[in-house]
Structures are given as C-alpha cells and as structure tokens.
Design a protein around this motif. Structure first.
Motif, PDB file in Angstrom:
ATOM      1  N   GLN A  39       0.839  -1.181   0.000  1.00 14.92           N
ATOM      2  CA  GLN A  39       0.000   0.000   0.000  1.00 14.92           C
ATOM      3  C   GLN A  39       0.878   1.237   0.000  1.00 14.92           C
ATOM      4  O   GLN A  39       1.684   1.431   0.898  1.00 14.92           O
ATOM      5  N   ALA A  40       0.702   2.029  -1.017  1.00 14.91           N
ATOM      6  CA  ALA A  40       1.400   3.296  -1.122  1.00 14.91           C
ATOM      7  C   ALA A  40       0.511   4.394  -0.554  1.00 14.91           C
ATOM      8  O   ALA A  40      -0.721   4.257  -0.529  1.00 14.91           O
ATOM      9  N   PRO A  41       1.095   5.484  -0.104  1.00 17.98           N
ATOM     10  CA  PRO A  41       0.294   6.576   0.450  1.00 17.98           C
ATOM     11  C   PRO A  41      -0.772   7.051  -0.525  1.00 17.98           C
ATOM     12  O   PRO A  41      -0.485   7.301  -1.696  1.00 17.98           O
ATOM     13  N   GLY A  42      -1.994   7.154  -0.039  1.00 12.71           N
ATOM     14  CA  GLY A  42      -3.090   7.632  -0.855  1.00 12.71           C
ATOM     15  C   GLY A  42      -3.652   6.624  -1.831  1.00 12.71           C
ATOM     16  O   GLY A  42      -4.525   6.973  -2.632  1.00 12.71           O
ATOM     17  N   ALA A  92       6.276   1.321  -1.297  1.00  7.21           N
ATOM     18  CA  ALA A  92       5.050   1.095  -0.541  1.00  7.21           C
ATOM     19  C   ALA A  92       5.398   0.413   0.767  1.00  7.21           C
ATOM     20  O   ALA A  92       6.530  -0.024   0.976  1.00  7.21           O
ATOM     21  N   GLN A 116       8.487  -1.122   5.308  1.00  6.47           N
ATOM     22  CA  GLN A 116       8.577  -0.081   4.293  1.00  6.47           C
ATOM     23  C   GLN A 116       9.634  -0.413   3.254  1.00  6.47           C
ATOM     24  O   GLN A 116      10.774  -0.729   3.584  1.00  6.47           O
ATOM     25  N   THR A 118      11.317   1.472   0.035  1.00 10.66           N
ATOM     26  CA  THR A 118      11.452   2.737  -0.668  1.00 10.66           C
ATOM     27  C   THR A 118      12.464   2.580  -1.786  1.00 10.66           C
ATOM     28  O   THR A 118      13.620   2.224  -1.536  1.00 10.66           O
TER      29      THR A 118
END
Length: 121
Positions: A39-42, A92, A116, A118
């Motif tokens: 899940q990525a932000p937003g 994500a 996380q 990145t």
C-alpha cells in the motif's frame, strides 16, 4: 496465536533488489496461503503475490511478474518475496497476510505490521 512479522524492507535504488521475509507463528504453512500486499500513500492496498501449499498455487500481480519471486520454507515457517529490478512505483509498505486454504484476493484474516520499501535514488 497467529502472528506474522515482516522484515527486510529498506531503501534501494531503482534497478536494485530486495528480499522481504515473513515469519509466521501459531499456525502451519501447510494449510494457509500467504500473500504479499502493498500500500502506497493515498492508494488502495494491492495484492502483489501469494503462495499456497494446499493446491500449489502461486500468484503474481502483473507488474511483479518476471521481477518478483515468492518462496516458502515450511519448516522454518518463513515466506520470502525476492524483488528484483525494483522501480520507484514499487515504493510502498509491504504486508504479508495469511488465509486458510488457497490463494485468493480476499479473506486474509491475519496481517503483519508491514515493512517499508522505498525505491529511490
């Protein structure tokens, strides 16, 4: 008690590799499917991969196919996600999750806390 703990996340450059681990306890991998989600932000949570010994099924999301490899060590109760040729869009929080039976997109009742990943220069 069913517990899942992810590890292996971190910062990696585009094109690099990273291996995520999911340590399971409280149940046997023989009877559970283990899925990797991210899940990525937003954005909504997305299924990435899944493996199940019940029927030998393996699943990869389209963007992961050819780059990611899911594997299982039943004796160690570990599931791994080897990620190669990482892209920025792979950034994500990655979760492992478990459901009894075969791989499926829904009804994962047990989730890890997430790790996380990145991908950035």
């Amino acid at each position: 008690q069913v517990q899942l703990v992810e590890s292996g996340g971190g910062l990696v450059q585009p094109g690099g590799s990273l291996t995520l681990s999911c340590a399971a306890s409280g149940f046997s991998l023989d009877y559970y499917a283990i899925g990797w989600f991210r899940q990525a932000p937003g954005k909504e949570r997305e299924a990435v991969s899944c493996i199940s010994k019940t029927d030998g099924s393996v699943y990869y999301e389209e963007s992961a196919t050819g780059r990611f490899t899911i594997s299982r060590d039943t004796a160690k109760k570990m599931v791994y996600l080897q990620m190669n040729s990482l892209k920025v869009e792979d950034t994500a929080v990655y979760y492992c999750a478990a459901r009894r039976g075969s791989c499926w997109m829904a009804d994962y009742g047990h989730w890890g806390q997430g790790t996380q990943v990145t991908v950035s220069s």
